[in-house]
Design an enzyme around this catalytic site. Sequence first.
Site, short mmCIF file in Angstrom:
data_model
loop_
_atom_site.label_atom_id
_atom_site.label_comp_id
_atom_site.label_asym_id
_atom_site.label_seq_id
_atom_site.Cartn_x
_atom_site.Cartn_y
_atom_site.Cartn_z
N HIS A 159 0.93 -1.28 0.46
CA HIS A 159 -0.32 0.17 -0.05
C HIS A 159 1.25 1.33 -0.07
CE1 HIS A 159 -3.53 2.68 1.31
NE2 HIS A 159 -3.80 1.72 0.63
N ASP A 210 -8.01 -5.59 0.09
CA ASP A 210 -8.70 -6.65 -1.33
C ASP A 210 -8.04 -7.11 -1.36
OD1 ASP A 210 -9.73 -4.24 -1.76
OD2 ASP A 210 -7.40 -3.70 -3.38
N1 CMC Z 1 4.08 -7.62 -4.73
C1 CMC Z 1 5.81 -7.51 -4.85
N2 CMC Z 1 6.42 -6.68 -5.04
C2 CMC Z 1 5.82 -5.18 -4.17
C3 CMC Z 1 4.09 -5.20 -4.60
C4 CMC Z 1 3.78 -5.97 -3.94
N3 CMC Z 1 2.47 -6.45 -4.47
N4 CMC Z 1 3.95 -3.55 -3.82
C5 CMC Z 1 4.62 -2.90 -4.03
N5 CMC Z 1 5.94 -4.15 -4.43
C6 CMC Z 1 7.28 -4.12 -4.41
C7 CMC Z 1 8.25 -3.11 -5.40
O1 CMC Z 1 8.42 -3.85 -6.79
C8 CMC Z 1 8.90 -2.52 -4.91
O2 CMC Z 1 10.33 -2.87 -5.28
P1 CMC Z 1 11.46 -1.46 -5.59
O3 CMC Z 1 11.79 -1.44 -3.95
O4 CMC Z 1 12.36 -3.13 -5.15
O5 CMC Z 1 11.34 -0.98 -6.79
C9 CMC Z 1 8.54 -1.79 -3.80
O6 CMC Z 1 7.87 -2.80 -3.56
C10 CMC Z 1 8.07 -0.34 -3.60
O7 CMC Z 1 6.39 -0.26 -4.48
P2 CMC Z 1 6.12 1.06 -5.10
O8 CMC Z 1 5.42 0.42 -6.47
O9 CMC Z 1 7.30 1.80 -5.43
O10 CMC Z 1 4.77 1.57 -4.38
P3 CMC Z 1 3.73 1.89 -4.34
O11 CMC Z 1 3.10 3.08 -3.24
O12 CMC Z 1 4.05 3.17 -5.93
O13 CMC Z 1 2.68 1.18 -5.11
C11 CMC Z 1 0.73 -0.24 -4.49
C12 CMC Z 1 1.24 0.56 -3.95
C13 CMC Z 1 -0.90 -0.98 -3.68
C14 CMC Z 1 0.10 0.10 -5.99
C15 CMC Z 1 1.42 -1.68 -5.19
O14 CMC Z 1 2.23 -2.20 -3.30
C16 CMC Z 1 0.46 -2.47 -5.80
O15 CMC Z 1 0.24 -2.56 -6.98
N6 CMC Z 1 0.02 -4.21 -4.81
C17 CMC Z 1 -0.67 -4.61 -5.17
C18 CMC Z 1 -2.21 -3.96 -6.10
C19 CMC Z 1 -3.18 -3.67 -4.79
O16 CMC Z 1 -3.26 -4.71 -3.77
N7 CMC Z 1 -3.69 -2.65 -4.84
C20 CMC Z 1 -4.49 -2.90 -3.51
C21 CMC Z 1 -3.96 -1.09 -2.55
S1 CMC Z 1 -4.86 -1.03 -1.37
C22 CMC Z 1 -6.70 0.09 -1.74
C23 CMC Z 1 -6.83 0.46 -2.08
O17 CMC Z 1 -6.79 2.17 -2.14
O18 CMC Z 1 -7.20 0.77 -3.69
#
Ligand code: CMC
Length: 429
Positions: A306, A364
């Site tokens: 998240h 989720d």
């Molecule tokens: N699985 C594997 N690796 C992950 C995941 C995951 N679900 N989420 C983040 N990472 C890694 C990512 O690759 C990155 O690694 P590095 O620093 O080595 O590049 C690190 O963790 C930080 O991730 P980020 O993409 O920079 O983080 P963000 O804040 O931009 O993204 C997120 C947040 C929710 C989009 C992301 O965690 C994700 O895609 N999760 C899966 C989708 C999901 O479950 N979304 C629902 C969110 S809760 C409901 C809502 O609010 O809508």
Amino acid sequence: MPAKNALVAVDGQSAELRLRSGTMGPDVLDIGLLYKQTRMFTYDPGFTSTASCESKITYIDGDEGVLLHRGYPIEQLAEHGDFLEVCYLLLYGELPTAAQKKDFDYRVTHHTMVHEQMSRFFTGFRRDAHPMAVMCGCVGALSAFYHDSTDITDPHQRMVASLRMIAKMPTLAAMAYKYHIGQPFVYPKNDLDYASNFLRMCFAVPCEEYVVNPVLARAMDRIFILHADHEQNASTSTVRLAGSSGANPFACIAAGIACLWGPAHGGANEAALNMLNEIGTVDHIPEYIARAKDKNDPFRLMGFGHRVYKNYDPRAKIMQKTTHEVLGELGIKDDPLLEVAMELERIALTDEYFIEKKLYPNIDFYSGITLKALGFPTTMFTVLFALARTVGWIAQWNEMIEDPEQRIGRPRQLYVGEPRREYVRAPHR
Ligand code: CMC
């Protein structure tokens, strides 16, 4: 206490920026005058360090896993409140008295029908259309039906539009579902509570009596509470940005629905269940964990991570309990999906990669299993999220309209394209 300021100096240009403190959470640096004083913008893709507004509605402490609505912890609201009480709280700032609650329930309940002509809208879509596509279209179309509540300068019209939206979303969502599966629409029934009425509109058929199961209705209501608001997330910011131009509330909520659809946001509940189905059995989990860690593989564990929570999502804990209550009530034992989910959660919580990156299960992760058990197809999951989030969007939209500092949202950019060049007519043109 004297006002604290921060001095920013770059290349001989300096600006004194005001430090502002909220009631809780980090201070913010007010950069409103930065460009005027230094001819410089700030650069923050994804708004990871930028507060876009002041708000009194929701507070999140992502490190501690805290979520408060108007100061009340989500755990207490979900345990003791009902969804319409939370709606009242989000909209008006205080919990209702018994008389206020009765009046609010009455007003929402008596706005649940949609204009009969709305039903023709649905038939314009293919039966296999994704219900979120249908919702984007039909909610946007509400502004063509309710002209008497689109004047955003009139507080009374704004409140009527707000109640209409909270009341009509379940009706439209249920219609989208019924259209999807080829069953007749079921009209709302005013002697039922919000969640029971929604379950009936989704699952009743004209040829049979439908009896609402109170345990399932309570679970549905709790799912709505858990999704009601979540401060300045992507879809809420979309609603605020759309609203900042003066667009009518129905159009703004349609914009929020479109944004919510993405798999990184509301679409994650659908994606999480699809992923659990794809994993299938516990012995396949290590393969998927390895893929999630592989930088060259775009695969992510859906339902994990998240932007704000770097701790357990407090909503996920309540959702997990609700999942078990629903499965218990329906007598679903040894559900293979739940088995995969629990093992996946256990492995992820002990795996170095997930610990180091603070990737905890989010709401989720568990909501999909519960919604499936309640009888919803995966394509409806994000629709249910949109239904519940409508009150958050509309409360935030109202707050924005009433904010004296509100101006049209207009981010700037760092231009990295071609510098000015002269047009030369090519011989072939
Ligand atoms: N699985 C594997 N690796 C992950 C995941 C995951 N679900 N989420 C983040 N990472 C890694 C990512 O690759 C990155 O690694 P590095 O620093 O080595 O590049 C690190 O963790 C930080 O991730 P980020 O993409 O920079 O983080 P963000 O804040 O931009 O993204 C997120 C947040 C929710 C989009 C992301 O965690 C994700 O895609 N999760 C899966 C989708 C999901 O479950 N979304 C629902 C969110 S809760 C409901 C809502 O609010 O809508």
